[in-house]
Design a protein around this motif. Structure first.
Motif, PDB file in Angstrom:
ATOM      1  N   ILE A 157      33.359   3.490  49.147  1.00 28.31           N
ATOM      2  CA  ILE A 157      33.350   2.362  48.214  1.00 28.31           C
ATOM      3  C   ILE A 157      32.311   2.642  47.155  1.00 28.31           C
ATOM      4  O   ILE A 157      31.131   2.867  47.460  1.00 28.31           O
ATOM      5  N   MET A 158      32.782   2.694  45.933  1.00 25.51           N
ATOM      6  CA  MET A 158      31.878   2.979  44.822  1.00 25.51           C
ATOM      7  C   MET A 158      31.901   1.800  43.872  1.00 25.51           C
ATOM      8  O   MET A 158      32.819   0.977  43.904  1.00 25.51           O
ATOM      9  N   GLY A 159      30.890   1.742  43.048  1.00 25.37           N
ATOM     10  CA  GLY A 159      30.875   0.658  42.083  1.00 25.37           C
ATOM     11  C   GLY A 159      29.502   0.535  41.471  1.00 25.37           C
ATOM     12  O   GLY A 159      28.519   1.013  42.039  1.00 25.37           O
ATOM     13  N   PRO A 160      29.444  -0.098  40.320  1.00 28.32           N
ATOM     14  CA  PRO A 160      28.144  -0.236  39.647  1.00 28.32           C
ATOM     15  C   PRO A 160      27.219  -1.158  40.439  1.00 28.32           C
ATOM     16  O   PRO A 160      27.654  -1.865  41.353  1.00 28.32           O
ATOM     17  N   ASN A 161      25.948  -1.166  40.057  1.00 29.89           N
ATOM     18  CA  ASN A 161      24.967  -2.066  40.670  1.00 29.89           C
ATOM     19  C   ASN A 161      25.421  -3.506  40.563  1.00 29.89           C
ATOM     20  O   ASN A 161      25.958  -3.917  39.538  1.00 29.89           O
ATOM     21  N   GLY A 162      25.206  -4.254  41.626  1.00 30.21           N
ATOM     22  CA  GLY A 162      25.509  -5.679  41.566  1.00 30.21           C
ATOM     23  C   GLY A 162      26.978  -6.008  41.760  1.00 30.21           C
ATOM     24  O   GLY A 162      27.383  -7.153  41.618  1.00 30.21           O
ATOM     25  N   SER A 163      27.777  -5.013  42.125  1.00 27.32           N
ATOM     26  CA  SER A 163      29.201  -5.299  42.278  1.00 27.32           C
ATOM     27  C   SER A 163      29.523  -5.931  43.626  1.00 27.32           C
ATOM     28  O   SER A 163      30.610  -6.465  43.818  1.00 27.32           O
ATOM     29  N   GLY A 164      28.567  -5.866  44.569  1.00 29.39           N
ATOM     30  CA  GLY A 164      28.792  -6.510  45.869  1.00 29.39           C
ATOM     31  C   GLY A 164      28.904  -5.536  47.031  1.00 29.39           C
ATOM     32  O   GLY A 164      29.302  -5.922  48.131  1.00 29.39           O
ATOM     33  N   LYS A 165      28.538  -4.290  46.814  1.00 26.09           N
ATOM     34  CA  LYS A 165      28.700  -3.264  47.857  1.00 26.09           C
ATOM     35  C   LYS A 165      27.862  -3.580  49.099  1.00 26.09           C
ATOM     36  O   LYS A 165      28.359  -3.560  50.230  1.00 26.09           O
ATOM     37  N   SER A 166      26.576  -3.882  48.855  1.00 25.18           N
ATOM     38  CA  SER A 166      25.701  -4.184  50.004  1.00 25.18           C
ATOM     39  C   SER A 166      26.093  -5.487  50.681  1.00 25.18           C
ATOM     40  O   SER A 166      25.993  -5.624  51.900  1.00 25.18           O
ATOM     41  N   THR A 167      26.539  -6.450  49.854  1.00 22.24           N
ATOM     42  CA  THR A 167      26.996  -7.729  50.415  1.00 22.24           C
ATOM     43  C   THR A 167      28.129  -7.494  51.407  1.00 22.24           C
ATOM     44  O   THR A 167      28.155  -8.085  52.489  1.00 22.24           O
ATOM     45  N   LEU A 168      29.036  -6.592  51.035  1.00 18.11           N
ATOM     46  CA  LEU A 168      30.166  -6.305  51.919  1.00 18.11           C
ATOM     47  C   LEU A 168      29.679  -5.777  53.270  1.00 18.11           C
ATOM     48  O   LEU A 168      30.098  -6.258  54.329  1.00 18.11           O
ATOM     49  N   THR A 169      28.753  -4.802  53.253  1.00 19.40           N
ATOM     50  CA  THR A 169      28.310  -4.227  54.531  1.00 19.40           C
ATOM     51  C   THR A 169      27.511  -5.243  55.339  1.00 19.40           C
ATOM     52  O   THR A 169      27.674  -5.344  56.554  1.00 19.40           O
ATOM     53  N   LYS A 170      26.680  -6.033  54.659  1.00 18.23           N
ATOM     54  CA  LYS A 170      25.853  -7.019  55.371  1.00 18.23           C
ATOM     55  C   LYS A 170      26.709  -8.099  56.019  1.00 18.23           C
ATOM     56  O   LYS A 170      26.451  -8.524  57.143  1.00 18.23           O
ATOM     57  N   VAL A 171      27.709  -8.546  55.308  1.00 13.14           N
ATOM     58  CA  VAL A 171      28.530  -9.628  55.857  1.00 13.14           C
ATOM     59  C   VAL A 171      29.354  -9.111  57.030  1.00 13.14           C
ATOM     60  O   VAL A 171      29.578  -9.822  58.011  1.00 13.14           O
ATOM     61  N   LEU A 172      29.765  -7.843  56.960  1.00 17.26           N
ATOM     62  CA  LEU A 172      30.526  -7.287  58.087  1.00 17.26           C
ATOM     63  C   LEU A 172      29.642  -7.127  59.319  1.00 17.26           C
ATOM     64  O   LEU A 172      30.083  -7.287  60.444  1.00 17.26           O
ATOM     65  N   ALA A 173      28.346  -6.838  59.082  1.00 15.44           N
ATOM     66  CA  ALA A 173      27.435  -6.667  60.212  1.00 15.44           C
ATOM     67  C   ALA A 173      26.948  -8.012  60.752  1.00 15.44           C
ATOM     68  O   ALA A 173      26.362  -8.082  61.822  1.00 15.44           O
ATOM     69  N   GLY A 174      27.157  -9.085  59.967  1.00 18.73           N
ATOM     70  CA  GLY A 174      26.853 -10.414  60.490  1.00 18.73           C
ATOM     71  C   GLY A 174      25.540 -11.028  60.028  1.00 18.73           C
ATOM     72  O   GLY A 174      24.998 -11.918  60.691  1.00 18.73           O
ATOM     73  N   HIS A 175      25.035 -10.585  58.892  1.00 22.14           N
ATOM     74  CA  HIS A 175      23.781 -11.163  58.388  1.00 22.14           C
ATOM     75  C   HIS A 175      24.005 -12.622  58.003  1.00 22.14           C
ATOM     76  O   HIS A 175      24.928 -12.946  57.250  1.00 22.14           O
ATOM     77  N   GLU A 176      23.121 -13.493  58.524  1.00 21.09           N
ATOM     78  CA  GLU A 176      23.330 -14.935  58.350  1.00 21.09           C
ATOM     79  C   GLU A 176      23.188 -15.426  56.913  1.00 21.09           C
ATOM     80  O   GLU A 176      23.699 -16.480  56.560  1.00 21.09           O
ATOM     81  N   ALA A 177      22.455 -14.671  56.101  1.00 26.98           N
ATOM     82  CA  ALA A 177      22.245 -15.111  54.727  1.00 26.98           C
ATOM     83  C   ALA A 177      23.525 -14.976  53.888  1.00 26.98           C
ATOM     84  O   ALA A 177      23.619 -15.530  52.805  1.00 26.98           O
TER      85      ALA A 177
END
Lengths: 438, 262
Positions: free
Chosen positions: B36-56
């Motif tokens: 998964i590629m994409g510019p900064n702020g596109s949501g890449k880290s959000t995707l991995t965090k939400v899949l791992a279950g981060h409550e925020a």
């Protein structure tokens, strides 16, 4: 304050009937002065700055008596074995309700140069110890400014006397256990002296513990002198519970080139007030003071530290950490005073607190008073919650939330535990602390 | 068609009330590597965090299924024990918790979950040493607290070491290549490649095509403003490397006027 008046009268009567009232004239005079001082001052209250965060209602709401002489008579060695972190091998002095128990103690094969006995035995001894007691008792702890010290001085029955002569090095740690056992509200007031002559070295493990559900008030005073180039490592383990109220005064003087390390592990009590008062009294003296206090329920844990650099080239390090859960409350007050002329002082003081619940509370007051101009001093305090990101990381690796919280809470305490020697003691403490967070 | 290892449908995710993912869909089969590629702020880290279950990271709508199960209903630790692993972009230092202790506790939590007996300390250390060698981590570091005093590269390699120890079914790598020199990059890639198998899948989030020379993906997706806007084979990564993301914005604007905030 009606209750405390009553307590004083009861104590006086109990004392006059006890064997403790025997003793040399100088001690009678001292006790009378102390009682006057206590009557003059009364118990401290929250209008006094040093007691602002620590109300004494758990003391004043009831009348305290000294425990009857037979309290604890049925205690067996096995009952105390679990309270001794380095076990039954190391020599131990055991005091039950502030009275020496010959039966439960073992002085071992006394190392050369070591006087290790009860204070009363020292007072009554024909040898030099009686004179040593006279030279030091109440010469370090103050009765005028400290009401609890005055009360202890007026009424103490016994305590530990540890005197290590010049140049001797104890390989084995020595233990002092203060055990409080009573079937109704009882007060104990152990009084100890720890004296290390020039160039000597010792490790002391002091344990405060209680058995039973009856309220227990311990008001202890321990005077410590670390002589020139002597080295004392002192660990205090407070293995108490909600039936206990503990007021402790550790008053240390460290002479030229001497080093005193004190670590206090408070595992909780209804109320604990630990006063550590340490004066670096000679050039190049060192003090390492630290403590871990763990509160839960409605426990109240108060650490008051006063550290004075009276002479040049002294070094002091303080690290106190509190972990407060549920509705518990912690207090840290640390004052470092650098006297005029105490140049090249190097003093650091740190207090960190971890609040595990929204209802837990900490009042922290690190203070520096510096009257010399060539010194290096720092201090700081923090308080906060568990790091949520660290918690998520551990859970994302498969640890249950509870386990992750427990691991991180222990980690907060780890620095203080890792510093403990010997290893057997460190591991025993680690287990005790871990068990608290499981 | 077998059940996909991971199937994300129209996922909307908010952080502190701001929507970051605006309807992301992605399907990963066992045996596949998706970049998964994409510019900064596109949501890449959000995707991995939400899949791992981060409550925020709060899922407001959409679904994510893992091995056919509702992933979003599981606690983070259950996701981990079920074989999901996130290699963090910024590995934390955790004073007071030793690497070895924590990793053994984690591994044994996984084993217990699978009904296997605990691995004893001696066996664990033996395996750990062997895997540490594989990612060039000094075993002496492992007695230290997690990541304390580790260099940036050591922290990243430590993430991969944890992955090797836990042997996940689905590995999520969040910019594991950032801050790595070429030698470290090869080591990390080798570690990931050694786990590739027909049972496992990987989602590799990266800024740079460079990593994909070493972890060769089956599919490349472009994440842009919270959606996957373009998917292709590994050649797409090369094209992005050459041309940047501008042409994708233009393509999107042309196809869907007004939908892209530039």
């Amino acid at each position: 304050m009606v209750a405390t008046e009553t307590t004083t009268d009861v104590l006086l009567a109990a004392f006059e009937n006890s064997k403790a009232s025997a003793g040399p004239t100088w001690l009678h005079v001292l006790r009378a002065q102390a009682l006057d001082a206590y009557r003059e001052a009364g118990l401290p209250n929250i209008r006094q700055e040093e007691w602002r965060y620590t109300p004494l209602t758990s003391i004043t709401r009831q009348t305290w008596r000294v425990a009857p002489p037979d309290a604890g008579a049925t205690l067996r060695l096995i009952d105390i074995a679990r309270l001794l972190p380095v076990g039954m091998e190391a020599p131990r002095l055991v005091f039950v309700n502030g009275r020496f128990s010959t039966r439960l103690s073992t002085q071992g094969r006394l190392a050369a140069g070591l006087h290790y006995l009860s204070l009363r035995d020292a007072l009554e001894s024909k040898g030099p110890s009686a004179k040593v007691v006279q030279a030091h008792l109440a010469r370090h702890a103050e009765i005028e400014s400290e009401a609890f010290t005055a009360l202890n001085t007026a009424f103490f029955e016994d305590g530990a006397f540890i005197h290590l002569e010049r140049g001797h090095d104890l390989s084995q740690p020595i233990q002092v256990l203060h055990l409080n056992v009573a079937s109704e509200a009882a007060l104990s007031q152990p009084r100890s002296l720890v004296l290390l002559d020039e160039g000597s070295r010792a490790k002391l493990i002091e344990i405060h513990a209680g058995i039973g559900n009856a309220p227990r008030l311990q008001n202890s005073v321990c005077e410590i002198v670390v002589g020139e180039r002597a080295n004392l490592s002192h660990l205090l383990l407070q293995h108490e519970d909600d039936a206990a109220v503990q007021i402790n005064m550790h008053r240390a003087r460290v002479d030229k080139g001497g080093a005193y390390a004190s670590r206090v592990f408070s595992l909780g009590a209804a109320l604990t007030r630990n006063n550590a008062h340490c004066v670096l009294n000679g050039e190049g003296a060192e003090a390492t003071l630290g403590g871990l206090f763990l509160g839960r329920g409605t426990q109240h844990l108060d650490n008051h530290v006063y550290l004075e650099h009276a002479k040049p080239l002294g070094t002091s390090r303080q690290l106190y950490r509190g972990v407060l859960d549920e509705k518990s409350r912690g207090v840290f007050s640390g004052k470092v005073v650098v006297r005029p002329g105490a140049q090249k002082t190097d003093a650091q003081q740190q207090n960190n607190n971890l609040l595990l619940s929204d209802d837990a509370q900490i009042d922290t007051k690190p203070q520096l008073e510096i009257y010399a101009d060539d010194v290096k001093c720092s201090h700081g305090a923090t308080s906060g919650k568990l790091n949520e990101e660290a918690l998520f990381f551990l859970r994302s690796r498969g640890l249950a939330e509870r386990e992750a919280r427990s691991l991180l809470t222990y980690a907060f305490c780890a620095e203080l535990i890792e510093a403990v020697k010997p290893e057997t003691l460190r591991d025993a403490l680690a287990k005790l602390v871990q068990a608290r967070f499981e | 068609m077998p059940t996909p290892l991971l199937e994300i449908k129209d996922l909307h995710v908010s952080v502190e009330g701001t929507e970051i993912l605006h309807g992301l869909s992605l399907s990963v089969n066992a045996g596949e590597v998706h970049a998964i590629m994409g510019p900064n702020g596109s949501g890449k880290s959000t995707l991995t965090k939400v899949l791992a279950g981060h409550e925020a990271y709060q899922v407001t709508s959409g679904s994510a299924r893992y091995k056919g199960k509702d992933l979003l209903a599981l606690e983070p630790e259950i996701r981990a024990r079920e074989g999901l692993f996130l290699a963090f972009q910024y590995p934390l230092e955790i004073p007071g918790v030793s690497n070895t202790y924590f990793l053994r506790a984690a591994l044994n939590a996984h084993r217990k979950h699978r009904g296997q007996p605990e691995m004893d300390a001696a066996k664990f250390l033996e395996v750990l040493k062997e895997k540490a060698k594989q990612v060039d981590v000094d075993p002496a570091l492992l007695n230290r607290p997690i990541n304390e005093g580790f260099s940036g590269g050591e922290k990243k390699r430590n993430e991969i070491l944890q992955m090797l120890m836990l042997e996940p079914t689905l590995g999520l790598l969040d910019e594991t290549d950032s801050g790595l020199d070429i030698d470290a990059l090869k080591i990390v890639a080798h570690g990931v490649n050694s786990l590739r198998s027909k049972e496992r899948g990987f989602v590799v989030v990266t800024h740079y095509q460079r990593l994909l020379d070493y972890i060769v993906p089956d599919y490349v997706h472009v994440l842009f403003q919270g959606r996957i806007v373009k998917s292709g084979k590994k050649e797409l990564a090369l094209e992005l490397e050459k041309k940047g993301y501008g042409w994708i914005e233009e393509e999107l604007a042309a196809a869907n006027p007004g939908s892209v905030k530039v």
